[in-house]
Motif scaffolding. Structure first.
Motif, short mmCIF file in Angstrom:
data_model
loop_
_atom_site.label_atom_id
_atom_site.label_comp_id
_atom_site.label_asym_id
_atom_site.label_seq_id
_atom_site.Cartn_x
_atom_site.Cartn_y
_atom_site.Cartn_z
N SER A 1 0.66 -1.09 0.11
CA SER A 1 -0.25 0.34 -0.08
C SER A 1 0.47 0.73 -0.48
O SER A 1 0.52 2.10 -0.90
CB SER A 1 -1.31 -0.44 1.27
OG SER A 1 0.03 0.30 2.50
N GLU A 2 2.33 0.94 0.94
CA GLU A 2 3.06 1.81 0.73
C GLU A 2 3.28 2.69 -0.75
O GLU A 2 3.64 3.90 -0.28
CB GLU A 2 4.38 2.15 1.92
CG GLU A 2 3.46 2.79 2.90
CD GLU A 2 5.03 2.90 4.00
OE1 GLU A 2 5.58 3.41 3.10
OE2 GLU A 2 4.70 2.34 5.03
N LEU A 3 3.58 1.46 -1.49
CA LEU A 3 4.31 1.80 -2.42
C LEU A 3 3.09 2.41 -3.63
O LEU A 3 2.52 2.31 -4.75
CB LEU A 3 4.93 1.22 -3.47
CG LEU A 3 6.74 0.45 -2.44
CD1 LEU A 3 7.22 -0.57 -2.99
CD2 LEU A 3 7.62 1.63 -3.15
N GLY A 4 1.87 1.89 -3.25
CA GLY A 4 0.78 2.07 -4.04
C GLY A 4 0.51 1.02 -5.31
O GLY A 4 -0.01 1.94 -6.09
N LEU A 5 0.68 0.02 -5.41
CA LEU A 5 0.94 -1.53 -6.10
C LEU A 5 -0.51 -1.40 -6.53
O LEU A 5 -0.56 -2.43 -7.28
CB LEU A 5 2.07 -1.94 -5.65
CG LEU A 5 3.30 -1.85 -5.45
CD1 LEU A 5 3.49 -2.80 -5.04
CD2 LEU A 5 3.98 -1.05 -6.68
N ILE A 6 -1.06 -1.77 -5.51
CA ILE A 6 -2.73 -2.18 -6.02
C ILE A 6 -3.77 -1.90 -5.50
O ILE A 6 -3.76 -0.49 -4.97
CB ILE A 6 -2.78 -3.94 -5.43
CG1 ILE A 6 -2.91 -4.05 -4.44
CG2 ILE A 6 -2.04 -4.90 -6.12
CD1 ILE A 6 -4.05 -4.96 -3.31
N ASP A 7 -4.85 -1.86 -6.36
CA ASP A 7 -6.01 -0.52 -5.62
C ASP A 7 -7.28 -1.27 -4.69
O ASP A 7 -7.95 -1.09 -4.18
CB ASP A 7 -7.36 -0.36 -6.83
CG ASP A 7 -5.84 -0.12 -8.75
OD1 ASP A 7 -5.57 1.09 -8.35
OD2 ASP A 7 -5.62 -1.18 -9.05
N PHE A 8 -6.85 -2.65 -4.53
CA PHE A 8 -8.18 -2.97 -3.62
C PHE A 8 -7.40 -4.40 -3.32
O PHE A 8 -6.40 -4.71 -3.61
CB PHE A 8 -9.55 -3.78 -4.14
CG PHE A 8 -10.03 -4.16 -5.05
CD1 PHE A 8 -8.92 -4.56 -6.36
CD2 PHE A 8 -10.55 -6.06 -4.66
CE1 PHE A 8 -9.56 -5.43 -7.46
CE2 PHE A 8 -10.75 -6.96 -5.64
CZ PHE A 8 -9.79 -6.68 -6.35
N TRP A 9 -7.58 -5.19 -1.98
CA TRP A 9 -7.33 -6.48 -1.68
C TRP A 9 -8.74 -7.51 -1.85
O TRP A 9 -9.73 -7.59 -1.59
CB TRP A 9 -6.83 -6.53 -0.13
CG TRP A 9 -6.48 -5.44 -0.03
CD1 TRP A 9 -5.89 -4.11 0.31
CD2 TRP A 9 -4.32 -6.14 -0.11
NE1 TRP A 9 -4.87 -4.45 0.65
CE2 TRP A 9 -3.51 -4.85 0.56
CE3 TRP A 9 -3.80 -6.85 -0.27
CZ2 TRP A 9 -3.00 -4.91 -0.01
CZ3 TRP A 9 -2.56 -6.89 0.17
CH2 TRP A 9 -1.53 -5.87 -0.18
N ILE A 10 -8.71 -8.52 -2.46
CA ILE A 10 -8.75 -9.86 -1.91
C ILE A 10 -8.49 -10.06 -1.28
O ILE A 10 -6.95 -10.99 -1.18
CB ILE A 10 -9.33 -10.64 -3.63
CG1 ILE A 10 -9.63 -10.12 -4.43
CG2 ILE A 10 -10.63 -11.77 -3.07
CD1 ILE A 10 -10.35 -10.99 -5.65
#
Ligand SMILES: Cc1cc2nc3c(=O)[nH]c(=O)nc-3n(C[C@H](O)[C@H](O)[C@H](O)COP(=O)(O)O)c2cc1C
Length: 329
Positions: free
Chosen positions: A42-51
């Motif tokens: 999340s700090e690197l902003g690598l994805i938009d949501f989690w499963i």
């Protein structure tokens, strides 16, 4: 199959009950998606949501404190969270889903895919592909316990053989309202073995899914793999798991390849940036985040145990490891 442009992958996928998620989905990874991993991603902003990885519901629904603890590494990133549940008892899974809904998650995903021996021998995960009627009962009970809420499933194409897919989808999901089906193209028996039938199986799955968006999963390790899967199959989205470890910026690269001009990405080695971010987080709060086994396991997935940097990590003391910085190879 509609001939959609790649930009389609940038269109958000609506969730029942409100909100949207990206069509470029992170695959859940049990044992990998621990608090350290979630924070670095999340700090690197690598994805938009989690499963989330699966939460196994076998004999009872855990207390709310345990459910909250399970989702905390994900919710504290501020991203939407879909919780994945696994089990074979429709009432218990439905009760757990309703409790998670009250805790504010964005949706529920049901795992009918896990091939691990332990899971299969307990009659859960991928073993349910042999019991599509029970799959349907689980899906329907969760849907009725959580009306107007996002529900999705994760499947493989069969248990022994992908020819089972027609029967499974017909009996388990036809006529059911689902936000998406994530389909790993291998069968349970194939585990992670190579198959050259991936695209062909996903094409069949897309047809069988009808109106339900079919998210294609399996062996997407580059933006080119993603666009090839999309072009060959007409899928409604893609899911990447191991690819996110081999190339942590993969989801960003795919967005860029699909025409997203605003996306942050990197021209450097994503693994180096990501691993140094993990170390940085562990240095900031070693009590919470430092775990040698977790670092070694991530390094193993990212570089493989025969890579020279893995050998270096093995030789470092804990103190040296924590102050270490990976240099781009
Ligand atoms: C370490 C690891 C843990 C996984 N845990 C889960 C899980 O909890 N739930 C799930 O549905 N799939 C799980 N998977 C499967 C992945 O989400 C994905 O379906 C599979 O790896 C194929 O996609 P890939 O080729 O992009 O890796 C896991 C995979 C790996 C490598």
């Amino acid at each position: 199959m509609p001939d959609r442009p790649f930009q389609y992958l940038l269109h958000p996928l609506p969730l029942t009950g409100g909100g949207t998620v990206s069509r470029i989905m992170p695959g859940p990874m049990e044992g990998i998606m621990h608090p350290l991993f979630c924070k670095a991603v999340s700090e690197l902003g690598l994805i938009d949501f989690w499963i989330t990885p699966f939460l196994r519901i076998s004999t009872d629904v855990p207390r709310d404190s345990r459910l909250r603890h399970f989702i905390l590494p994900f919710t504290e990133t501020g991203l939407p969270v879909i919780v994945q549940l696994m089990g074979n008892n429709p009432e218990l899974i439905a009760a757990a889903a309703a409790r998670f809904r009250k805790l504010g998650v964005a949706g529920i995903n049901l795992n009918f895919a896990c091939p691990s021996k332990q899971v299969i021998s307990s009659g859960a995960g991928g073993s349910l592909l042999r019991k599509p009627e029970l799959m349907r009962q689980i899906i329907e009970q969760v849907a009725s316990a959580c009306p107007g809420f996002s529900l999705s499933v994760k499947l493989r194409t069969g248990y022994d053989d992908s020819a089972e897919m027609e029967r499974i989808l017909e009996r388990a999901v036809s006529g059911v309202k689902l936000d998406f089906i994530a389909m790993h193209f291998r069968t349970v028996k194939e585990m992670y073995r190579k198959t050259d039938q991936g695209f062909e199986r996903i094409v069949r799955a897309v047809k069988l899914a009808g109106d339900i968006p079919l998210i294609a999963n399996g062996d997407i390790f580059s933006a080119e793999d993603a666009t090839a899967m999309f072009r060959a199959t007409g899928c409604a989205g893609i899911m990447i798991a191991r690819g996110l470890l081999k190339n942590p910026f993969l989801s960003r690269h795919i967005r860029q390849t699909c025409g997203d001009a605003d996306i942050r990405t990197t021209t450097g080695d994503g693994r180096t940036i990501f691993f140094n971010k993990l170390l940085d987080i562990a240095r900031r709060d070693p009590g919470k985040y430092w775990s040698r086994p977790q670092f070694m396991e991530l390094a193993n997935y990212m570089w493989g145990s025969s890579h020279p940097c893995f050998e270096v990590f093995k030789q470092l003391s804990d103190k040296e490891f924590l102050s270490y910085s990976v240099v781009e190879q």
